[in-house]
Scaffold this motif. Sequence first.
Motif, PDB file in Angstrom:
ATOM      1  N   ALA A  49      71.179  59.898   3.671  1.00  0.00           N
ATOM      2  CA  ALA A  49      70.806  61.162   4.109  1.00  0.00           C
ATOM      3  C   ALA A  49      69.406  61.382   4.448  1.00  0.00           C
ATOM      4  CB  ALA A  49      71.447  62.127   3.454  1.00  0.00           C
ATOM      5  N   ARG A 176      63.410  69.073  -0.972  1.00  0.00           N
ATOM      6  CA  ARG A 176      64.420  68.864  -0.096  1.00  0.00           C
ATOM      7  C   ARG A 176      63.633  69.421   1.172  1.00  0.00           C
ATOM      8  NH1 ARG A 176      67.725  70.272  -4.352  1.00  0.00           N
ATOM      9  NH2 ARG A 176      69.297  68.635  -4.858  1.00  0.00           N
ATOM     10  N   SER A 180      63.205  67.824   4.892  1.00  0.00           N
ATOM     11  CA  SER A 180      63.542  68.566   6.055  1.00  0.00           C
ATOM     12  C   SER A 180      62.516  68.658   7.244  1.00  0.00           C
ATOM     13  CB  SER A 180      64.568  69.721   5.766  1.00  0.00           C
ATOM     14  OG  SER A 180      64.912  70.144   6.697  1.00  0.00           O
ATOM     15  N   VAL A 194      75.910  63.656   7.632  1.00  0.00           N
ATOM     16  CA  VAL A 194      74.959  64.886   6.963  1.00  0.00           C
ATOM     17  C   VAL A 194      75.767  66.143   7.764  1.00  0.00           C
ATOM     18  CG1 VAL A 194      73.042  66.308   6.638  1.00  0.00           C
ATOM     19  CG2 VAL A 194      73.130  63.644   6.324  1.00  0.00           C
ATOM     20  N   ALA A 199      76.172  65.353   1.906  1.00  0.00           N
ATOM     21  CA  ALA A 199      74.804  65.632   1.680  1.00  0.00           C
ATOM     22  C   ALA A 199      74.074  64.437   0.862  1.00  0.00           C
ATOM     23  CB  ALA A 199      74.469  66.872   0.467  1.00  0.00           C
ATOM     24  N   SER A 200      74.713  63.500   0.285  1.00  0.00           N
ATOM     25  CA  SER A 200      74.229  62.366  -0.402  1.00  0.00           C
ATOM     26  C   SER A 200      75.100  61.198  -0.189  1.00  0.00           C
ATOM     27  CB  SER A 200      73.971  62.500  -1.884  1.00  0.00           C
ATOM     28  OG  SER A 200      73.339  61.257  -2.334  1.00  0.00           O
ATOM     29  N   LYS A 209      82.007  64.855   0.648  1.00  0.00           N
ATOM     30  CA  LYS A 209      81.616  66.049   1.108  1.00  0.00           C
ATOM     31  C   LYS A 209      81.322  67.059  -0.105  1.00  0.00           C
ATOM     32  CE  LYS A 209      83.999  65.964   5.476  1.00  0.00           C
ATOM     33  NZ  LYS A 209      84.745  66.654   6.635  1.00  0.00           N
ATOM     34  N   PRO A 216      73.695  68.620  -3.978  1.00  0.00           N
ATOM     35  CA  PRO A 216      73.746  67.499  -2.901  1.00  0.00           C
ATOM     36  C   PRO A 216      74.573  66.267  -3.294  1.00  0.00           C
ATOM     37  CG  PRO A 216      71.722  68.750  -2.713  1.00  0.00           C
ATOM     38  CD  PRO A 216      72.196  69.167  -3.944  1.00  0.00           C
TER      39      PRO A 216
END
Length: 243
Positions: A49, A176, A180, A194, A199-200, A209, A216
Motif C-alpha cells: 500500500a 501516514r 499520502s 487500497v 489498508a495493508s 479489508k 490499517p
Amino acid sequence: MPLDAQALLAARAAKLNADLSDASAEAILDRILRDEGIGDLALVSSFGAESVVLLHLVAQVDATIPVLFLETGMLFPETLRYQRQVAETLGLSDIRLIRPDSADLFLHDPEGDLHDRDPETCCALRKVKPLELALQPFEGWITGRKRHQNPDRAALDVFEVDGGKLKMNPLARWSREDVSAYMDLHDLPRHPLVAQGYASLGCAPCTTKVAPGEDPRAGRWRGQEKTECGIHFAGGRFWPATR
C-alpha cells in the motif's frame, strides 16, 4: 558474525543515527546510496500500500539498485500487476523476484494450506528463508518500515543491525499523512486494492479489508496475535519448518 565485527557494525549504525538524526529521507538515501564504504545494498519491497514512496525516492538517486520482491506464490494478482506497473513507471531496472524453495513447499505445504495450520512456519518458508538467502551477497538492506505502523515499531531507528547486516529504514519518522502527501505531490500510482478497503497488503489468504476507523494493519493475520511475517525479527531468523 564475530563479536568484534558485530560491535563495529553496531557502532557504525549508532554513528549514522547520530549524524543523520535530523536528515530528510532524501538526504539519508543520498548518503547511503553514494557512500561506497557502506557496501552493496538492496531494497526490499512488498509493493504494497505504501511501497511506492520509498521506491520513488530511491529511483531518484539510483534506479539500478537491486529491488528484492518476495513473490510468495500467494500474493494478490493485483499486487503482481502493480509491481510491474511501478517498476516500469519509475524505471527500476533490477527487480529480483525472490521465490520460496520448491522442495520446501513440497515437503511442508503440499496442499497450500500451511497458512491456516501454522502461519509462522508458512511465513518462514515463503518469506524469511528466501529473503535471508537473497540478502547474502549484500552488506545491507533498505526497508520501508515506519514507526506509525504498529507498536512494535514505535521506537524504530533509521539505522539498525540485523543478521550481521546494516538495515536502513529511511522512512521511519514518516506519518501516514506524510506518505499520502508525497504520493499526491508526485502523482504516484496507488495499489488498486487500497481503494477497496485493504489498508495493508500481504499474502491474499492472510489479508482482509479493514473497517473505517480500524488500525490499517488490523487486516493482517486477523484474529491472531501475529503482527509480523518474521523478516524483521532482529537478532535471528525463524525457520521452524526448514531447519
